[in-house]
Motif scaffolding. Sequence first.
Motif, PDB file in Angstrom:
ATOM      1  N   VAL A   7       0.849  -1.198   0.000  1.00 37.54           N
ATOM      2  CA  VAL A   7       0.000   0.000   0.000  1.00 37.54           C
ATOM      3  C   VAL A   7       0.886   1.250   0.000  1.00 37.54           C
ATOM      4  O   VAL A   7       2.018   1.237   0.486  1.00 37.54           O
ATOM      5  CB  VAL A   7      -0.945   0.026   1.215  1.00 37.54           C
ATOM      6  N   ILE A   8       0.341   2.317  -0.554  1.00 37.51           N
ATOM      7  CA  ILE A   8       1.044   3.605  -0.618  1.00 37.51           C
ATOM      8  C   ILE A   8       0.566   4.456   0.553  1.00 37.51           C
ATOM      9  O   ILE A   8      -0.639   4.607   0.768  1.00 37.51           O
ATOM     10  CB  ILE A   8       0.755   4.318  -1.949  1.00 37.51           C
ATOM     11  N   GLU A   9       1.509   5.006   1.292  1.00 35.81           N
ATOM     12  CA  GLU A   9       1.114   5.794   2.456  1.00 35.81           C
ATOM     13  C   GLU A   9       0.324   7.026   2.031  1.00 35.81           C
ATOM     14  O   GLU A   9       0.526   7.577   0.931  1.00 35.81           O
ATOM     15  CB  GLU A   9       2.328   6.184   3.299  1.00 35.81           C
ATOM     16  N   PRO A  10      -0.613   7.497   2.890  1.00 35.17           N
ATOM     17  CA  PRO A  10      -1.549   8.563   2.503  1.00 35.17           C
ATOM     18  C   PRO A  10      -0.913   9.841   1.965  1.00 35.17           C
ATOM     19  O   PRO A  10      -1.411  10.423   1.010  1.00 35.17           O
ATOM     20  CB  PRO A  10      -2.309   8.831   3.814  1.00 35.17           C
ATOM     21  N   SER A  11       0.194  10.297   2.560  1.00 30.84           N
ATOM     22  CA  SER A  11       0.789  11.565   2.118  1.00 30.84           C
ATOM     23  C   SER A  11       1.311  11.463   0.682  1.00 30.84           C
ATOM     24  O   SER A  11       1.149  12.393  -0.121  1.00 30.84           O
ATOM     25  CB  SER A  11       1.922  11.989   3.059  1.00 30.84           C
ATOM     26  N   ILE A  12       1.922  10.326   0.365  1.00 32.38           N
ATOM     27  CA  ILE A  12       2.422  10.111  -0.995  1.00 32.38           C
ATOM     28  C   ILE A  12       1.253   9.915  -1.953  1.00 32.38           C
ATOM     29  O   ILE A  12       1.241  10.460  -3.061  1.00 32.38           O
ATOM     30  CB  ILE A  12       3.372   8.899  -1.040  1.00 32.38           C
ATOM     31  N   LEU A  13       0.261   9.175  -1.516  1.00 33.01           N
ATOM     32  CA  LEU A  13      -0.919   8.931  -2.338  1.00 33.01           C
ATOM     33  C   LEU A  13      -1.639  10.233  -2.665  1.00 33.01           C
ATOM     34  O   LEU A  13      -2.087  10.449  -3.792  1.00 33.01           O
ATOM     35  CB  LEU A  13      -1.862   7.972  -1.608  1.00 33.01           C
ATOM     36  N   GLU A  14      -1.733  11.116  -1.693  1.00 32.04           N
ATOM     37  CA  GLU A  14      -2.371  12.414  -1.926  1.00 32.04           C
ATOM     38  C   GLU A  14      -1.633  13.199  -3.008  1.00 32.04           C
ATOM     39  O   GLU A  14      -2.254  13.782  -3.906  1.00 32.04           O
ATOM     40  CB  GLU A  14      -2.404  13.222  -0.621  1.00 32.04           C
ATOM     41  N   SER A  15      -0.296  13.191  -2.953  1.00 36.52           N
ATOM     42  CA  SER A  15       0.498  13.918  -3.954  1.00 36.52           C
ATOM     43  C   SER A  15       0.311  13.319  -5.348  1.00 36.52           C
ATOM     44  O   SER A  15       0.218  14.049  -6.339  1.00 36.52           O
ATOM     45  CB  SER A  15       1.979  13.891  -3.574  1.00 36.52           C
ATOM     46  N   ILE A  16       0.233  11.992  -5.411  1.00 34.85           N
ATOM     47  CA  ILE A  16       0.003  11.325  -6.699  1.00 34.85           C
ATOM     48  C   ILE A  16      -1.342  11.743  -7.278  1.00 34.85           C
ATOM     49  O   ILE A  16      -1.453  12.086  -8.459  1.00 34.85           O
ATOM     50  CB  ILE A  16       0.057   9.790  -6.524  1.00 34.85           C
ATOM     51  N   CYS A  17      -2.376  11.734  -6.440  1.00 33.15           N
ATOM     52  CA  CYS A  17      -3.723  12.080  -6.903  1.00 33.15           C
ATOM     53  C   CYS A  17      -3.800  13.527  -7.374  1.00 33.15           C
ATOM     54  O   CYS A  17      -4.516  13.838  -8.337  1.00 33.15           O
ATOM     55  CB  CYS A  17      -4.734  11.838  -5.786  1.00 33.15           C
ATOM     56  N   LYS A  18      -3.052  14.420  -6.732  1.00 32.99           N
ATOM     57  CA  LYS A  18      -3.065  15.826  -7.141  1.00 32.99           C
ATOM     58  C   LYS A  18      -2.424  16.026  -8.505  1.00 32.99           C
ATOM     59  O   LYS A  18      -2.777  16.956  -9.234  1.00 32.99           O
ATOM     60  CB  LYS A  18      -2.342  16.678  -6.087  1.00 32.99           C
ATOM     61  N   VAL A  19      -1.484  15.152  -8.878  1.00 27.84           N
ATOM     62  CA  VAL A  19      -0.883  15.225 -10.214  1.00 27.84           C
ATOM     63  C   VAL A  19      -1.811  14.592 -11.247  1.00 27.84           C
ATOM     64  O   VAL A  19      -2.114  15.189 -12.279  1.00 27.84           O
ATOM     65  CB  VAL A  19       0.493  14.520 -10.239  1.00 27.84           C
ATOM     66  N   VAL A  20      -2.259  13.371 -10.977  1.00 29.23           N
ATOM     67  CA  VAL A  20      -3.072  12.635 -11.949  1.00 29.23           C
ATOM     68  C   VAL A  20      -4.385  13.361 -12.235  1.00 29.23           C
ATOM     69  O   VAL A  20      -4.845  13.412 -13.381  1.00 29.23           O
ATOM     70  CB  VAL A  20      -3.356  11.202 -11.441  1.00 29.23           C
ATOM     71  N   ALA A  21      -4.989  13.942 -11.187  1.00 27.22           N
ATOM     72  CA  ALA A  21      -6.283  14.615 -11.359  1.00 27.22           C
ATOM     73  C   ALA A  21      -6.141  16.128 -11.240  1.00 27.22           C
ATOM     74  O   ALA A  21      -7.046  16.815 -10.760  1.00 27.22           O
ATOM     75  CB  ALA A  21      -7.269  14.082 -10.331  1.00 27.22           C
ATOM     76  N   ASP A  22      -5.007  16.638 -11.697  1.00 29.79           N
ATOM     77  CA  ASP A  22      -4.763  18.086 -11.667  1.00 29.79           C
ATOM     78  C   ASP A  22      -5.887  18.842 -12.379  1.00 29.79           C
ATOM     79  O   ASP A  22      -6.412  18.405 -13.411  1.00 29.79           O
ATOM     80  CB  ASP A  22      -3.426  18.384 -12.361  1.00 29.79           C
ATOM     81  N   THR A  23      -6.271  19.979 -11.835  1.00 33.87           N
ATOM     82  CA  THR A  23      -7.412  20.734 -12.355  1.00 33.87           C
ATOM     83  C   THR A  23      -7.256  21.111 -13.817  1.00 33.87           C
ATOM     84  O   THR A  23      -8.167  20.958 -14.626  1.00 33.87           O
ATOM     85  CB  THR A  23      -7.621  22.019 -11.521  1.00 33.87           C
ATOM     86  N   ARG A  53     -11.663  13.111  -4.962  1.00 35.70           N
ATOM     87  CA  ARG A  53     -12.467  11.981  -5.436  1.00 35.70           C
ATOM     88  C   ARG A  53     -11.567  10.779  -5.730  1.00 35.70           C
ATOM     89  O   ARG A  53     -11.847   9.654  -5.305  1.00 35.70           O
ATOM     90  CB  ARG A  53     -13.228  12.425  -6.682  1.00 35.70           C
ATOM     91  N   LEU A  54     -10.481  11.039  -6.427  1.00 31.43           N
ATOM     92  CA  LEU A  54      -9.534   9.970  -6.753  1.00 31.43           C
ATOM     93  C   LEU A  54      -8.865   9.450  -5.484  1.00 31.43           C
ATOM     94  O   LEU A  54      -8.716   8.231  -5.308  1.00 31.43           O
ATOM     95  CB  LEU A  54      -8.482  10.483  -7.739  1.00 31.43           C
ATOM     96  N   TYR A  55      -8.474  10.352  -4.621  1.00 28.81           N
ATOM     97  CA  TYR A  55      -7.798   9.952  -3.377  1.00 28.81           C
ATOM     98  C   TYR A  55      -8.679   9.020  -2.554  1.00 28.81           C
ATOM     99  O   TYR A  55      -8.220   7.968  -2.074  1.00 28.81           O
ATOM    100  CB  TYR A  55      -7.434  11.202  -2.565  1.00 28.81           C
ATOM    101  N   ASN A  56      -9.939   9.374  -2.381  1.00 25.50           N
ATOM    102  CA  ASN A  56     -10.846   8.544  -1.583  1.00 25.50           C
ATOM    103  C   ASN A  56     -11.074   7.183  -2.232  1.00 25.50           C
ATOM    104  O   ASN A  56     -11.187   6.158  -1.541  1.00 25.50           O
ATOM    105  CB  ASN A  56     -12.175   9.263  -1.379  1.00 25.50           C
ATOM    106  N   SER A  57     -11.119   7.145  -3.552  1.00 22.29           N
ATOM    107  CA  SER A  57     -11.256   5.870  -4.250  1.00 22.29           C
ATOM    108  C   SER A  57     -10.008   5.010  -4.038  1.00 22.29           C
ATOM    109  O   SER A  57     -10.104   3.781  -3.886  1.00 22.29           O
ATOM    110  CB  SER A  57     -11.479   6.108  -5.744  1.00 22.29           C
ATOM    111  N   CYS A  58      -8.849   5.661  -4.031  1.00 18.90           N
ATOM    112  CA  CYS A  58      -7.584   4.935  -3.817  1.00 18.90           C
ATOM    113  C   CYS A  58      -7.502   4.379  -2.395  1.00 18.90           C
ATOM    114  O   CYS A  58      -7.052   3.238  -2.179  1.00 18.90           O
ATOM    115  CB  CYS A  58      -6.404   5.854  -4.086  1.00 18.90           C
ATOM    116  N   ILE A  59      -7.885   5.185  -1.424  1.00 20.01           N
ATOM    117  CA  ILE A  59      -7.875   4.724  -0.029  1.00 20.01           C
ATOM    118  C   ILE A  59      -8.815   3.526   0.133  1.00 20.01           C
ATOM    119  O   ILE A  59      -8.467   2.520   0.773  1.00 20.01           O
ATOM    120  CB  ILE A  59      -8.305   5.863   0.921  1.00 20.01           C
ATOM    121  N   GLU A  60      -9.990   3.612  -0.489  1.00 17.92           N
ATOM    122  CA  GLU A  60     -10.968   2.520  -0.377  1.00 17.92           C
ATOM    123  C   GLU A  60     -10.421   1.216  -0.946  1.00 17.92           C
ATOM    124  O   GLU A  60     -10.531   0.159  -0.322  1.00 17.92           O
ATOM    125  CB  GLU A  60     -12.260   2.912  -1.106  1.00 17.92           C
TER     126      GLU A  60
END
Length: 267
Positions: A7-23, A53-60
Amino acid sequence: MSKKISVIEPSILESICKVVADTSQGLTGSELNKAIIDAKMKDVNPEMTKWKRLYNSCIEVQNRTGCSNSILKLIQKSYHPSRFINAKELFEERRSELNQILSFISLRLNENGKFSKIKKSETISDAQQRATSLLTKLNERNVHSDILVFCKSELLQENYFHAVFEATKSVADKIRQRTGLTNDGNSLVVSAFTVNNPILKINDLSNETKKSEQKGFSNLLIGFFGMFRNTTAHAPKIHWEIEEKDALDIMTMASMLHRRIDNAERN
């Protein structure tokens, strides 16, 4: 990926999601919806902003499966080269940004859209040093695209020694393409650019000054191959160290050679 990835730790996962789903430059809302479905993830909060949205899906999915495989699959599909056919610079820019984050989990997303293992970054400086750089700086210099075709994987690995070697090979390959010749090195240059009966002319050779320019260009090519190609071909990497600033200059010179060969007239 058949093997379960941690699993990817939350802080790193959050940064990934901000890039992939950048506005502005990340996945659109509809693309994100498709990506989540394709990765067999649940869209748990479709009403939220894209990255959350992506982050919460990843955590789930990590909580449910105990691994990050679905997340990595989503990244691979989102960054498949076929999605960036007409946006090459954007692909490199977004991938470089993503790779800075992925380096903290010992991964790099390669040019072909597949992952490879790397040494784990421990600091921000480590991550930036690996992901950035020579490629970005070469793009800033508007280096000829044909050079990058030959050495992109080496650039992304910050492997200056082999990047320079591949760049010099690209110049010889260009001469062969333009002339139909099959030889190499000095004989290739002489056959292509001899003043008396050249296959390629960089000018109309109508006077001594222009003939001197043709000779000079031929000598420049011979010197370029002799100093950089032959050296890198025969010297072990540990005995011929190339710093980034030297690699930039060598490849900028290769770019100039490419453009002159492109513009040369076939005799």
